[in-house]
Design a protein around this motif. Structure first.
Motif, PDB file in Angstrom:
ATOM      1  N   ARG A   1      -1.568   4.243  -4.311  1.00  0.00           N
ATOM      2  CA  ARG A   1      -0.993   4.288  -2.962  1.00  0.00           C
ATOM      3  C   ARG A   1      -2.100   4.521  -1.937  1.00  0.00           C
ATOM      4  O   ARG A   1      -3.008   5.309  -2.165  1.00  0.00           O
ATOM      5  CB  ARG A   1       0.040   5.406  -2.826  1.00  0.00           C
ATOM      6  CG  ARG A   1       1.302   5.202  -3.633  1.00  0.00           C
ATOM      7  CD  ARG A   1       2.319   6.322  -3.358  1.00  0.00           C
ATOM      8  NE  ARG A   1       2.957   6.181  -2.063  1.00  0.00           N
ATOM      9  CZ  ARG A   1       2.805   7.022  -1.030  1.00  0.00           C
ATOM     10  NH1 ARG A   1       2.010   8.066  -1.148  1.00  0.00           N
ATOM     11  NH2 ARG A   1       3.448   6.834   0.095  1.00  0.00           N
ATOM     12  N   TYR A   2      -2.003   3.808  -0.804  1.00  0.00           N
ATOM     13  CA  TYR A   2      -2.950   3.984   0.289  1.00  0.00           C
ATOM     14  C   TYR A   2      -2.172   4.184   1.590  1.00  0.00           C
ATOM     15  O   TYR A   2      -2.011   3.241   2.369  1.00  0.00           O
ATOM     16  CB  TYR A   2      -3.874   2.773   0.415  1.00  0.00           C
ATOM     17  CG  TYR A   2      -4.822   2.586  -0.744  1.00  0.00           C
ATOM     18  CD1 TYR A   2      -5.978   3.359  -0.850  1.00  0.00           C
ATOM     19  CD2 TYR A   2      -4.562   1.637  -1.736  1.00  0.00           C
ATOM     20  CE1 TYR A   2      -6.855   3.190  -1.912  1.00  0.00           C
ATOM     21  CE2 TYR A   2      -5.432   1.463  -2.804  1.00  0.00           C
ATOM     22  CZ  TYR A   2      -6.571   2.233  -2.878  1.00  0.00           C
ATOM     23  OH  TYR A   2      -7.437   2.071  -3.933  1.00  0.00           O
ATOM     24  N   PRO A   3      -1.650   5.393   1.821  1.00  0.00           N
ATOM     25  CA  PRO A   3      -0.837   5.631   3.021  1.00  0.00           C
ATOM     26  C   PRO A   3      -1.576   5.335   4.324  1.00  0.00           C
ATOM     27  O   PRO A   3      -0.958   4.847   5.283  1.00  0.00           O
ATOM     28  CB  PRO A   3      -0.482   7.118   2.913  1.00  0.00           C
ATOM     29  CG  PRO A   3      -0.596   7.435   1.462  1.00  0.00           C
ATOM     30  CD  PRO A   3      -1.712   6.586   0.956  1.00  0.00           C
TER      31      PRO A   3
ATOM     32  N   ALA B   1      -1.514   1.672   4.747  1.00  0.00           N
ATOM     33  CA  ALA B   1      -0.137   1.266   5.019  1.00  0.00           C
ATOM     34  C   ALA B   1       0.214   1.503   6.484  1.00  0.00           C
ATOM     35  O   ALA B   1       0.767   0.617   7.156  1.00  0.00           O
ATOM     36  CB  ALA B   1       0.826   2.036   4.113  1.00  0.00           C
TER      37      ALA B   1
ATOM     38  N   GLU C   1       2.350  11.095   7.511  1.00  0.00           N
ATOM     39  CA  GLU C   1       1.871  10.492   6.272  1.00  0.00           C
ATOM     40  C   GLU C   1       0.956   9.314   6.577  1.00  0.00           C
ATOM     41  O   GLU C   1       1.374   8.294   7.130  1.00  0.00           O
ATOM     42  CB  GLU C   1       3.054  10.000   5.434  1.00  0.00           C
ATOM     43  CG  GLU C   1       2.649   9.409   4.093  1.00  0.00           C
ATOM     44  CD  GLU C   1       3.835   8.911   3.284  1.00  0.00           C
ATOM     45  OE1 GLU C   1       3.649   8.627   2.093  1.00  0.00           O
ATOM     46  OE2 GLU C   1       4.945   8.810   3.863  1.00  0.00           O
TER      47      GLU C   1
ATOM     48  N   TYR D   1       0.816  -1.210   0.000  1.00  0.00           N
ATOM     49  CA  TYR D   1       0.000   0.000   0.000  1.00  0.00           C
ATOM     50  C   TYR D   1       0.856   1.268   0.000  1.00  0.00           C
ATOM     51  O   TYR D   1       0.505   2.266  -0.627  1.00  0.00           O
ATOM     52  CB  TYR D   1      -0.934   0.013   1.210  1.00  0.00           C
ATOM     53  CG  TYR D   1      -2.109  -0.923   1.087  1.00  0.00           C
ATOM     54  CD1 TYR D   1      -2.834  -1.018  -0.097  1.00  0.00           C
ATOM     55  CD2 TYR D   1      -2.518  -1.699   2.166  1.00  0.00           C
ATOM     56  CE1 TYR D   1      -3.915  -1.866  -0.213  1.00  0.00           C
ATOM     57  CE2 TYR D   1      -3.607  -2.556   2.061  1.00  0.00           C
ATOM     58  CZ  TYR D   1      -4.303  -2.641   0.873  1.00  0.00           C
ATOM     59  OH  TYR D   1      -5.380  -3.477   0.762  1.00  0.00           O
ATOM     60  N   LEU D   2       1.988   1.234   0.692  1.00  0.00           N
ATOM     61  CA  LEU D   2       2.856   2.403   0.751  1.00  0.00           C
ATOM     62  C   LEU D   2       3.508   2.677  -0.605  1.00  0.00           C
ATOM     63  O   LEU D   2       3.622   3.838  -1.025  1.00  0.00           O
ATOM     64  CB  LEU D   2       3.940   2.200   1.815  1.00  0.00           C
ATOM     65  CG  LEU D   2       4.915   3.369   2.020  1.00  0.00           C
ATOM     66  CD1 LEU D   2       4.175   4.606   2.523  1.00  0.00           C
ATOM     67  CD2 LEU D   2       6.025   2.982   2.999  1.00  0.00           C
ATOM     68  N   ASP D   3       3.930   1.614  -1.284  1.00  0.00           N
ATOM     69  CA  ASP D   3       4.617   1.773  -2.565  1.00  0.00           C
ATOM     70  C   ASP D   3       3.665   1.916  -3.744  1.00  0.00           C
ATOM     71  O   ASP D   3       4.098   2.189  -4.867  1.00  0.00           O
ATOM     72  CB  ASP D   3       5.544   0.579  -2.807  1.00  0.00           C
ATOM     73  CG  ASP D   3       6.680   0.509  -1.793  1.00  0.00           C
ATOM     74  OD1 ASP D   3       6.988   1.548  -1.193  1.00  0.00           O
ATOM     75  OD2 ASP D   3       7.247  -0.590  -1.607  1.00  0.00           O
ATOM     76  N   GLY D   4       2.370   1.691  -3.495  1.00  0.00           N
ATOM     77  CA  GLY D   4       1.404   1.824  -4.577  1.00  0.00           C
ATOM     78  C   GLY D   4       1.468   0.699  -5.584  1.00  0.00           C
ATOM     79  O   GLY D   4       1.150   0.894  -6.757  1.00  0.00           O
ATOM     80  N   LYS D   5       1.864  -0.499  -5.140  1.00  0.00           N
ATOM     81  CA  LYS D   5       1.879  -1.647  -6.049  1.00  0.00           C
ATOM     82  C   LYS D   5       0.444  -1.951  -6.476  1.00  0.00           C
ATOM     83  O   LYS D   5      -0.461  -1.985  -5.659  1.00  0.00           O
ATOM     84  CB  LYS D   5       2.482  -2.873  -5.367  1.00  0.00           C
ATOM     85  CG  LYS D   5       3.902  -2.690  -4.887  1.00  0.00           C
ATOM     86  CD  LYS D   5       4.868  -2.422  -6.035  1.00  0.00           C
ATOM     87  CE  LYS D   5       6.307  -2.388  -5.561  1.00  0.00           C
ATOM     88  NZ  LYS D   5       7.252  -2.069  -6.644  1.00  0.00           N
TER      89      LYS D   5
END
Length: 310
Positions: free
Chosen positions: A185-187, A190, A217, A177-181
């Protein structure tokens, strides 16, 4: 008139019957008793007790026997024997055996590997609720073991294992989620999953969560709480966390400036392979006394033990 049985034979039969009653049959161990022997590390006794049960078709005993062969406990280590018994129990539907069999199929140290078959058995174990299988299936779909990434499926399986409380899955789901794979991205998500894994004692998750809190963040910014999580990871021996904590103490950001504390964490980070040219300049400003104090603290440092998450 028929002849009767001789009295001598009757006496012999009576003696035999009395002995049969007096000498009970040998006690057959139960799976629970074998488990107790393993927990007590009485592996030879456990192996001797579980082998007949496995030979007799007890599925749980087959899995336990596979574990003993795989680990070389109570018997000579044999990956081939471990595979054989895990395969039998896996075919019978035991989720633990399905997972263990799958992992042996991709263990390069055992010889021939079969990633495709491994994925199939992991899927069966995952479908039967084995969280380790769900996590490892997530790894495969994220590109591990030479597979092509399939991020929606990776998120699906990491998510199942994470929701069941698996800290490895929680951490990896946070990274996804942090890297937006997968494209987005869903901080917030994450940070949520990092925090769950961090609360279980995972240094890597504590570092990631601490950084997110420091930055604000995906979560409310709080320098004090962020620094605490970095310290947690640093105290458990994480060199990146040690490096970041050294920077904070050197610059007085988020914590009260403390040159000796900063130098100590920098020395530990360097020992762990995390060098930093900016901190090299900071170290050059220390007095001899400060340097000596920092070196002593670093020498006396003992990292806190990290829980076993496997």
């Amino acid at each position: 008139m028929s002849r009767g049985v001789p009295a001598s034979m009757l006496r012999g039969l009576a003696v035999a019957l009395s002995l049969a009653v007096a000498v009970p049959a040998a006690h057959a161990a139960t799976v629970a008793e074998v488990t107790a022997l393993v927990e007590a590390k009485q592996y030879k006794e456990a192996f001797a007790a579980v082998k007949p049960l496995a030979d007799g078709g007890d599925v749980r005993a087959m899995t336990m026997l596979g574990n003993l062969y795989r680990n070389g406990q109570g018997t000579e280590q044999s990956s081939d024997e471990a595979r054989k018994w895990f395969a039998k129990a896996a075919e019978a539907g035991d989720a633990e055996a399905q997972f263990n069999y799958a992992m042996l199929l991709i263990d390069e140290t055992t010889g021939t590997t079969d990633p495709a078959a491994s994925a199939e058995w992991l899927a069966k174990a995952a479908g039967n609720g084995n969280t380790k299988a769900q996590y490892n299936l997530g790894l495969i779909y994220s590109g591990a073991y030479g597979a092509d990434p399939d991020w929606p499926k990776a998120i699906e399986w990491f998510g199942k294992a994470a929701a069941a409380g698996n800290p490895n899955a929680q951490y990896n789901l946070g990274l996804v989620y942090l890297d937006g794979k997968g494209g987005v991205r869903y901080p917030v998500a994450a940070a949520e999953w990092f925090s769950k894994a961090a609360l279980k004692g995972m240094p890597e998750a504590a570092l990631e969560y601490g950084v997110m809190v420091l930055r604000g963040e995906g979560v409310e910014q709080n320098m004090d709480i962020g620094a605490r999580w970095l310290r947690f990871a640093a105290e458990h021996g994480h060199p990146v966390a040690q490096n970041r904590l050294a920077r904070m103490y050197a610059a007085g950001v988020g914590v009260k400036a403390d040159p000796v504390e900063g130098a100590m964490w920098n020395l530990l980070a360097e020992k762990g392979g995390r060098s930093d040219s900016t901190l090299d300049e900071f170290m050059a400003t220390l007095t001899k006394e400060q340097r000596k104090d920092a070196e002593k603290r670093a020498a006396d440092f003992v990292a806190k033990p990290v829980p076993d998450f496997d």
